[in-house]
Motif scaffolding. Structure first.
Motif, PDB file in Angstrom:
ATOM      1  N   LEU A  37      49.866  37.909  27.544  1.00 26.85           N
ATOM      2  CA  LEU A  37      50.830  38.088  28.483  1.00 26.85           C
ATOM      3  C   LEU A  37      50.591  38.836  29.609  1.00 26.85           C
ATOM      4  N   LEU A 364      55.293  44.269  18.329  1.00 28.71           N
ATOM      5  CA  LEU A 364      56.124  44.328  19.755  1.00 28.71           C
ATOM      6  C   LEU A 364      57.250  43.596  19.491  1.00 28.71           C
TER       7      LEU A 364
ATOM      8  N   ASP B  16      59.562  49.216  27.191  1.00 29.51           N
ATOM      9  CA  ASP B  16      60.390  48.235  26.282  1.00 29.51           C
ATOM     10  C   ASP B  16      61.781  48.198  26.397  1.00 29.51           C
ATOM     11  N   VAL B  17      62.700  49.288  27.065  1.00 26.90           N
ATOM     12  CA  VAL B  17      64.084  49.012  27.376  1.00 26.90           C
ATOM     13  C   VAL B  17      64.069  48.327  28.891  1.00 26.90           C
ATOM     14  N   GLY B  21      59.999  43.298  24.536  1.00 24.80           N
ATOM     15  CA  GLY B  21      58.723  42.494  24.311  1.00 24.80           C
ATOM     16  C   GLY B  21      59.071  41.240  23.907  1.00 24.80           C
ATOM     17  N   ARG B  22      60.267  40.683  23.639  1.00 23.19           N
ATOM     18  CA  ARG B  22      60.406  39.364  23.274  1.00 23.19           C
ATOM     19  C   ARG B  22      60.861  38.634  24.235  1.00 23.19           C
ATOM     20  N   CYS B  24      58.598  38.886  27.047  1.00 28.64           N
ATOM     21  CA  CYS B  24      57.514  38.907  27.771  1.00 28.64           C
ATOM     22  C   CYS B  24      56.622  37.687  27.796  1.00 28.64           C
ATOM     23  N   ASN B  25      57.220  36.644  27.184  1.00 32.88           N
ATOM     24  CA  ASN B  25      56.557  35.403  27.266  1.00 32.88           C
ATOM     25  C   ASN B  25      57.134  34.614  28.472  1.00 32.88           C
TER      26      ASN B  25
END
Ligand code: SF4
Lengths: 419, 168
Positions: A37, A364, B16-17, B21-22, B24-25
């Protein structure tokens, strides 16, 4: 002039006789880490640096795809593919699925990080390597790209806060409980822009694995790095991993510290961090009666063989609570194989746990255990922010492998001594 | 000169807020910008206006090193972030990618949601146009000013491909 370990490592890598807290230096890096990432963004930025075609030294650059691998969906597969092709073209060190592990468990195991090194990584938990006396810190993808091109990074020399742990560990207390306790006392920004140096009798007693666990969570107090003295345990760990050389730095006795905080091990019980901050800690004995849905044992914090042995020790011959899902994730292929040989994996499966291939996965909120609305999870990971492992109303309770395993058996947050 | 409405946040706003993370791809900043603060306030993206300013309490951007956090704020049109302190990786990422940030002690208590704010990025003078109060942000160290002046770390590095170097 007297300096701390952190200052000495930075001075040596900046080619300066001495450095002072607050000074900004350009330092040579010994190793630059990225996961898929951070690498995908770094590749983009690297392409924008005029004159940079080849990386400065491919043997000092390591890529570990671990966050969403084995690829969880097409999007992740595309990212992993692009990163793989770049890493191979540039001849970087690259650990593919099946040969890899969670980055911060893998690198010390492979002897890629050693005492006295200056390591940066496109991942905030790069600070883990302070556990074996390296200066290691997380940076962003642009920093990674520039370090790939130039072999250097700009750093502000941090002032050092000394944490001294006096006395002996109480039963069921581990390095994880000590760092949770310390983060609870410091707060999530208590060590902002600072180095944390861990010292004292209780630290000398810790295994290298526990020191890595503690250094891993230095960032949870906002620290730039966490660092441990290099002793005979460290040296035997490092020599067991590699025969490559390393340098031992020690803080001078007269070195200046911003602050010294003394903890008495008498005060430290097994801890749990309540939602939604790692600093929101309590003794497990005061957790109250909280039923749980899931347990995760693994991650860069607690996915080492020592952690799995503790978990298996508690789970052996038992079944986890029928309402609980327990996911066990060995940190690397080597740990997976070791756990297999020792019969730990059999213990987990017979206790009704899921055993996964190494991945960051649930830590995560990626895959392999994403939480639904309102679900409660006890996890050996390092962050319990809102939505970190799934739905925004899900709750994460951070704890040690012992507390996590005891809780998996009881179906509620439980002290290991009560099982 | 930056001039816009204030969007007020509390302390310890984690990455994260800012961007979960979901997502981040995803690496396209404009795509990411659609999910800024989604877990904290799903209506944020619909209501935020390009050029508005975030005023937060201490330790903004703590947690992960994800550079997509400042990137997606920039792509969402956040003109600047003002806070008493920033988590260090967020701080350096913001400098490196050119998201303007300003550090002012206890600034959060002097701004309310939707008040009007003006920032002079050159001098670091920040005014609350609704109350008339003004504040001076801490100046950036000289080295960081060079990065900012070059338009970010990539440009700065391009100018010195042999190595950043130290003055002895
Ligand atoms: S296990 Fe979790 S904290 Fe560790 S590197 Fe992976 S995502 Fe980050």
């Amino acid at each position: 002039m007297a300096m701390t370990m952190t200052e000495k490592i930075l001075a040596a890598h900046a080619g300066l006789p001495q450095v002072r807290p607050g000074q900004i230096v350009n330092a040579k890096v010994d190793l630059v880490l990225a996961n898929e990432l951070s690498a995908i963004v770094a590749i983009e930025e690297f392409g924008k640096i005029r004159g940079a075609e080849k990386v400065f030294d491919p043997h000092k650059i390591v890529i570990v795809p671990d966050h969403f691998t084995p690829n969880k969906d097409i999007q992740s597969a595309q990212v992993a593919k692009k990163v793989r092709e770049f890493a191979l073209t540039q001849q970087m060190l690259y650990y593919e699925v099946g040969r890899m592990g969670i980055e911060h468990v893998l690198l010390p195991e492979q002897g890629l990080v050693r005492p006295g090194m200056l390591v940066i990584g496109g991942d905030s938990h790069t600070c883990t390597y302070g556990g074996i006396g390296a200066f290691a810190t997380g940076v962003g993808s642009t920093d990674v790209a520039v370090a790939w091109a130039l072999g250097e990074v700009w750093l502000k020399v941090p002032s050092t806060i000394r944490l001294e742990f006096l006395g002996k560990k109480q039963p069921w207390v581990s390095g994880k409980d000590m760092i949770l306790y310390a983060v609870g006392r410091l707060g999530v920004d208590g060590a902002i822009y600072s180095a944390l140096e861990f010292t004292g009798e209780a630290i000398a007693d810790l295994s290298v694995a526990e020191r890595l666990t503690m250094a891993n969570m230095a960032i949870e107090a906002g620290a730039k790095n966490g660092i441990f003295v290099v002793d005979a345990k460290t040296e035997s760990y490092v020599q067991g991993a590699t025969d490559r050389p390393y340098t031992v730095y020690q803080s001078d006795p007269e070195a200046e510290y911003a602050q010294t905080i003394v903890f008495d091990m008498e005060d430290i019980d097994p801890q749990v961090a309540f939602p939604h901050l790692p600093s929101n800690t309590k003794p497990v004995s005061q957790a109250g009666d909280l039923a749980i849905d899931q347990v995760v044992i693994g991650s860069c914090t607690n996915g080492r063989i020592e952690d799995l042995r503790i978990a298996a020790g508690l789970l052996k011959g038992k079944k986890i609570h029928p309402r609980v899902r327990c996911i066990v994730i060995p940190g690397t292929q080597k740990i997976y194989l070791q756990a297999l040989k020792e019969g730990l994996l059999e213990t987990f499966v017979q206790a009704d746990c899921v055993v996964s291939t190494p991945t960051c996965g649930p830590c995560l909120g990626g895959h392999m255990g994403v939480l639904a609305e309102g679900e409660r999870c006890v996890s050996t990971t390092n962050r319990n922010f809102v939505g970190r492992m799934g739905h925004v109303t899900s709750e994460i309770y951070l704890a040690s492998p012992a507390v996590a395993s005891a809780s998996a058996l009881a179906g509620r947050i439980t002290e290991p001594g009560k099982i | 000169m930056i001039k816009g409405s204030v969007w007020k946040f509390g302390r310890d706003i984690d990455t994260d807020v800012i961007i979960a993370g979901r997502y981040c791809n995803i690496s396209d900043p404009d795509e990411l910008a659609k999910h800024v603060f989604e877990d904290l306030d799903p209506t944020f993206v619909g209501r935020f206006v390009q050029g508005d300013v975030i005023v937060a309490d201490a330790n903004f951007g703590c947690g992960s090193s994800r550079e997509v956090a400042p990137l997606c704020l920039k792509a969402a049109g956040v003109a600047a972030v003002v806070a008493p302190s920033f988590a260090r990786i967020f701080y350096r990422n913001a400098i490196n990618i050119g998201l303007p940030i300003f550090e002012i002690p206890s600034v959060a208590k002097f701004f309310e949601q939707r008040q009007s704010i003006q920032i002079d990025p050159g001098t670091g003078m920040i005014s609350n146009l609704s109350t008339g109060a003004s504040f001076q942000a801490a100046p950036f160290p000289e080295f960081m000013q060079k990065i900012i002046g070059a338009g970010g770390l990539v440009n700065y590095a391009s100018e010195r491909i042999g190595g950043l170097g130290n003055e002895k």
